[in-house]
Design a protein around this motif. Structure first.
Motif, PDB file in Angstrom:
ATOM      1  N   THR A  83      85.004  94.744  -0.440  1.00  0.00           N
ATOM      2  CA  THR A  83      86.194  95.463  -0.872  1.00  0.00           C
ATOM      3  C   THR A  83      87.123  95.629   0.313  1.00  0.00           C
ATOM      4  OG1 THR A  83      84.658  96.778  -2.149  1.00  0.00           O
ATOM      5  CG2 THR A  83      86.952  97.474  -2.135  1.00  0.00           C
TER       6      THR A  83
ATOM      7  N   ALA B 277      92.473  92.000   8.372  1.00  0.00           N
ATOM      8  CA  ALA B 277      91.925  91.961   7.013  1.00  0.00           C
ATOM      9  C   ALA B 277      91.485  90.545   6.640  1.00  0.00           C
ATOM     10  CB  ALA B 277      92.955  92.476   6.017  1.00  0.00           C
TER      11      ALA B 277
ATOM     12  N   LYS C  61      82.158  98.806   7.128  1.00  0.00           N
ATOM     13  CA  LYS C  61      80.729  99.057   6.949  1.00  0.00           C
ATOM     14  C   LYS C  61      80.024  97.747   6.617  1.00  0.00           C
ATOM     15  CE  LYS C  61      80.941 103.898   5.503  1.00  0.00           C
ATOM     16  NZ  LYS C  61      82.342 104.219   5.771  1.00  0.00           N
TER      17      LYS C  61
ATOM     18  N   LEU D 286      80.496  93.127   3.625  1.00  0.00           N
ATOM     19  CA  LEU D 286      81.324  94.043   4.393  1.00  0.00           C
ATOM     20  C   LEU D 286      82.151  94.880   3.447  1.00  0.00           C
ATOM     21  CD1 LEU D 286      82.666  91.687   7.193  1.00  0.00           C
ATOM     22  CD2 LEU D 286      80.901  93.424   7.398  1.00  0.00           C
ATOM     23  N   LYS D 287      82.344  96.110   3.829  1.00  0.00           N
ATOM     24  CA  LYS D 287      83.235  96.973   3.071  1.00  0.00           C
ATOM     25  C   LYS D 287      84.260  97.514   4.055  1.00  0.00           C
ATOM     26  CE  LYS D 287      83.547 100.378  -0.322  1.00  0.00           C
ATOM     27  NZ  LYS D 287      83.237 100.301  -1.696  1.00  0.00           N
ATOM     28  N   CYS D 288      85.499  97.204   3.784  1.00  0.00           N
ATOM     29  CA  CYS D 288      86.558  97.578   4.717  1.00  0.00           C
ATOM     30  C   CYS D 288      87.487  98.578   4.043  1.00  0.00           C
ATOM     31  CB  CYS D 288      87.324  96.313   5.112  1.00  0.00           C
ATOM     32  SG  CYS D 288      88.672  96.633   6.252  1.00  0.00           S
ATOM     33  N   THR D 289      87.715  99.702   4.696  1.00  0.00           N
ATOM     34  CA  THR D 289      88.584 100.735   4.140  1.00  0.00           C
ATOM     35  C   THR D 289      89.676 101.081   5.140  1.00  0.00           C
ATOM     36  OG1 THR D 289      86.649 101.670   3.033  1.00  0.00           O
ATOM     37  CG2 THR D 289      88.629 103.010   3.072  1.00  0.00           C
ATOM     38  N   GLY D 290      90.894 101.105   4.660  1.00  0.00           N
ATOM     39  CA  GLY D 290      91.986 101.454   5.545  1.00  0.00           C
ATOM     40  C   GLY D 290      93.276 100.864   5.073  1.00  0.00           C
ATOM     41  N   PRO D 291      94.391 101.142   5.730  1.00  0.00           N
ATOM     42  CA  PRO D 291      94.451 101.974   6.939  1.00  0.00           C
ATOM     43  C   PRO D 291      94.190 103.448   6.624  1.00  0.00           C
ATOM     44  CG  PRO D 291      96.504 100.743   6.569  1.00  0.00           C
ATOM     45  CD  PRO D 291      95.676 100.597   5.351  1.00  0.00           C
TER      46      PRO D 291
ATOM     47  N   GLU E 196      93.536 103.268  11.877  1.00  0.00           N
ATOM     48  CA  GLU E 196      92.101 102.996  11.898  1.00  0.00           C
ATOM     49  C   GLU E 196      91.697 102.188  10.677  1.00  0.00           C
ATOM     50  OE1 GLU E 196      89.617 106.377  12.658  1.00  0.00           O
ATOM     51  OE2 GLU E 196      87.816 105.421  11.851  1.00  0.00           O
ATOM     52  N   MET E 197      90.854 101.215  10.914  1.00  0.00           N
ATOM     53  CA  MET E 197      90.221 100.470   9.831  1.00  0.00           C
ATOM     54  C   MET E 197      88.721 100.715   9.948  1.00  0.00           C
ATOM     55  SD  MET E 197      92.715  98.982   8.253  1.00  0.00           S
ATOM     56  CE  MET E 197      92.061  97.628   7.281  1.00  0.00           C
ATOM     57  N   ASN E 198      88.121 101.145   8.847  1.00  0.00           N
ATOM     58  CA  ASN E 198      86.679 101.398   8.844  1.00  0.00           C
ATOM     59  C   ASN E 198      85.962 100.210   8.205  1.00  0.00           C
ATOM     60  OD1 ASN E 198      84.250 102.649   6.970  1.00  0.00           O
ATOM     61  ND2 ASN E 198      84.342 103.548   8.993  1.00  0.00           N
TER      62      ASN E 198
ATOM     63  N   SER F 127      90.257  97.648   0.655  1.00  0.00           N
ATOM     64  CA  SER F 127      91.217  98.518  -0.035  1.00  0.00           C
ATOM     65  C   SER F 127      92.313  98.871   0.960  1.00  0.00           C
ATOM     66  CB  SER F 127      90.516  99.773  -0.544  1.00  0.00           C
ATOM     67  OG  SER F 127      89.801 100.387   0.488  1.00  0.00           O
TER      68      SER F 127
END
Lengths: 240, 144
Positions: B2, A210, A118, A226-231, A114-116, B4
């Motif tokens: 970001t 990404a 926001k 955008l803020k991307c968190t993951g995996p 999963e990639m989150n 990460s």
């Protein structure tokens, strides 16, 4: 040892998951050891539940860390924080009952993470846009009375125009990133975010995903970032 | 922005800021074996309620109106025009995008975290009034 506080469940995996648990401990102050509970074709990663379990930062982090590490080893169904079974016997029975369902979900997640993402709008920019572009706001701005009622009316129009723009940007993000994911879900509302979305992405596709996020962030300019968190473990893709 | 992502090595523990970024998923998503959810976690309820505060209120409307009224549309886009809206933004520096305000709830969540850290106090944290004080990014830096 009989777990008087119940059995804390971290995740469910297939019987062939390596379950390397070294360096990991459970939630709670003392961090009970983790173990695997084999229930036929599926395995639960569990520990004794601590007394007085609450959603503390330390324990949320522990929960997430265990899941993050185990999901790097193979597909897993992440439990929500705080799932505690009365005891191992009842958990075992439940796992066997639901094994087919769990295996089907695991198959969906194999090779994927999963990639989150926001979307954080810049309200300064959007309010200015509303004031310069939105017909209703422009009209009210010139005519509305300066009293409280009038100002509420004006502010409501501005809020509506801002919201409209945020949603348009959110749709743009979804449309742009969806082609890189096998599934997409909108997550829980988060204050300050116009979009909180989970994308289930093939590991092979992560670099492209990404890269597209980075480019889209640039394309959005000063309207939003955008803020991307993951995996991360596939929290959003294990519908119960 | 970001990302990460990719480069994070497999075994490295998630940083606290990344916990904050997935908090709502840990608490609100994930699998539940429904008959077994025995523990009703006071903390969880509070945090999820905080995170869902709907801020569309009269106060918000009034702030928007004030912001628009103060806008000088002849100014360039880059100038700061909405000091009330952004509250006490602590971030600065070139290239940073200023974030919107109205993130009181996010701060309440963060506060609940901070207070919950390490102590056993069972006091309920009150839901804060939704006054913007910090941006999300600023808060993360404090925690990071």
């Amino acid at each position: 040892m009989a777990a008087e506080n119940g059995t804390y469940v971290f995740a469910i995996v297939g019987a062939n998951h390596p379950c390397r648990l070294a360096g990991l401990t459970g939630v709670g102050e003392s961090g009970a050891p983790l173990r695997r509970l084999d229930a036929g074709s599926v395995v639960a990663i569990v520990s004794d539940a601590p007394p007085g379990l609450r959603a503390k930062r330390r324990d949320l982090l522990t929960h997430h860390r265990v899941l993050a590490q185990l999901s790097e080893q193979g597909p897993l169904l992440p439990m929500r924080f705080g799932v505690v079974a009365p005891n191992e016997k009842e958990l075992d029975a439940e796992l066997r009952r639901e094994a087919d369902h769990h295996l089907a979900m695991l198959a969906q997640l194999a090779g994927r993470v999963e990639m989150n993402v926001k979307l954080l709008p810049n309200e300064d920019v959007l309010v200015r846009e509303a004031a310069t572009e939105d017909a209703a706001v422009q009209e009210l701005r010139g005519t509305v009375s300066p009293d409280r009622e009038g100002q509420i009316q004006l502010g409501e129009a501005v809020a509506g125009a801002v919201k409209q723009r945020e949603r348009a940007d959110a749709e743009r993000v979804l449309a742009t990133l969806q082609p890189f994911a096998s599934q997409t879900v909108e997550g829980p509302d988060v204050t300050g975010c116009a979009l909180n979305a989970g994308f289930l992405v093939d590991r092979d596709n992560l670099a492209k995903f990404a890269e597209r996020v980075t480019r889209l962030d640039a394309e959005l300019g000063d309207r939003a970032s955008l803020k991307c968190t993951g995996p991360i473990p596939a929290y959003s893709f294990v519908a119960t | 922005m970001t990302v990460s992502t990719q480069q994070r090595s497999i075994d490295r523990a998630p940083r606290s800021s990344s916990l904050y970024d997935v908090l709502e998923l840990i608490l609100d998503k994930g699998l539940v074996i429904d008959i077994y959810v025995r523990v009703s976690l006071v903390g969880i309820e509070l945090i999820t309620i905080d995170a869902r505060i709907v801020i569309a209120s009269v106060d918000t409307y009034l702030r928007f109106a004030e912001a628009v009224n103060r806008l000088d549309l002849t100014q360039s886009k880059d100038s700061k025009t909405l000091p009330e809206m952004v509250g006490s933004i602590t971030e600065g520096g070139a290239g940073r995008k200023a974030k919107g305000a109205l993130e009181g709830a996010a701060e309440a969540v963060s506060d609940a975290f901070t207070k919950g850290r390490g102590e056993e106090g069972e006091k309920k944290e009150k839901v804060r009034a939704s006054r913007p004080t910090h941006t999300r990014r600023a808060r993360e830096e404090e925690e990071g």
